[in-house]
Design a protein around this motif. Structure first.
Motif, short mmCIF file in Angstrom:
data_model
loop_
_atom_site.label_atom_id
_atom_site.label_comp_id
_atom_site.label_asym_id
_atom_site.label_seq_id
_atom_site.Cartn_x
_atom_site.Cartn_y
_atom_site.Cartn_z
N MET A 1 0.85 -1.16 0.00
CA MET A 1 0.00 0.00 0.00
C MET A 1 0.90 1.24 0.00
O MET A 1 1.91 1.29 0.70
CB MET A 1 -0.89 0.00 1.25
CG MET A 1 -1.83 1.16 1.29
SD MET A 1 -2.79 1.17 2.81
CE MET A 1 -1.79 2.30 3.74
N ARG B 1 -2.46 6.88 10.94
CA ARG B 1 -3.33 6.70 9.77
C ARG B 1 -2.81 5.57 8.89
O ARG B 1 -3.57 4.69 8.46
CB ARG B 1 -3.40 8.00 8.98
CG ARG B 1 -4.40 7.99 7.86
CD ARG B 1 -4.49 9.31 7.10
NE ARG B 1 -4.27 10.48 7.92
CZ ARG B 1 -3.22 11.30 7.82
NH1 ARG B 1 -2.29 11.07 6.92
NH2 ARG B 1 -3.10 12.35 8.61
N ALA B 2 -1.50 5.54 8.63
CA ALA B 2 -0.91 4.51 7.78
C ALA B 2 -1.03 3.13 8.42
O ALA B 2 -1.40 2.16 7.75
CB ALA B 2 0.56 4.84 7.51
N CYS C 1 1.72 4.90 1.08
CA CYS C 1 1.42 5.85 2.15
C CYS C 1 2.35 7.05 2.00
O CYS C 1 3.50 6.91 1.60
CB CYS C 1 1.66 5.22 3.52
SG CYS C 1 0.68 3.78 3.85
N GLN D 1 -4.61 1.86 8.24
CA GLN D 1 -4.95 1.43 6.89
C GLN D 1 -4.35 0.06 6.57
O GLN D 1 -4.91 -0.69 5.78
CB GLN D 1 -4.48 2.45 5.86
CG GLN D 1 -5.31 3.72 5.86
CD GLN D 1 -4.78 4.76 4.88
OE1 GLN D 1 -3.68 4.61 4.33
NE2 GLN D 1 -5.54 5.82 4.69
#
Length: 102
Positions: free
Chosen positions: A1, A65-66, A3, A69
């Motif tokens: 992902m 936040r990362a 980020c 997620q």
């Protein structure tokens, strides 16, 4: 992902974060934390290890936040209710057992 932390893009995966934190002892902390495996790591320590940047370059909110997620459990600080400060007259009145509201 993908980020973005401290204005730099990072390709992070859950397995990669777990591998990066393997063998690293959690620092003592009372702030926000991320649970990786069975250990509670301070957010800023995780951010420093994963991004290899200085802790002053990013915020805890970016790392939280990362990590959220990616599927890690994140713990934030509980909000504390403001403490009511009594005036000297109210304090003396309460000590006498007859609270007076002004």
């Amino acid at each position: 992902m993908r980020c973005v932390i401290a204005r730099f893009p990072f390709e992070l995966s859950k397995a990669g974060v777990v591998e990066s934190m393997k063998g690293i002892k959690p620092e003592p902390g009372t702030g926000e934390s991320v649970i990786i495996g069975r250990r509670h790591y301070p957010v800023m320590q995780v951010g420093q290890v994963v991004t290899r940047q200085d802790r002053r370059d990013f915020s805890a909110a970016e790392v939280l936040r990362a990590m959220a997620q990616l599927g890690f459990t994140c713990r934030t600080l509980p909000k504390v209710a403001p403490v009511r400060v009594l005036s000297s007259f109210q304090h003396a009145s309460a000590m006498l057992g007859t609270p007076v509201s002004i």
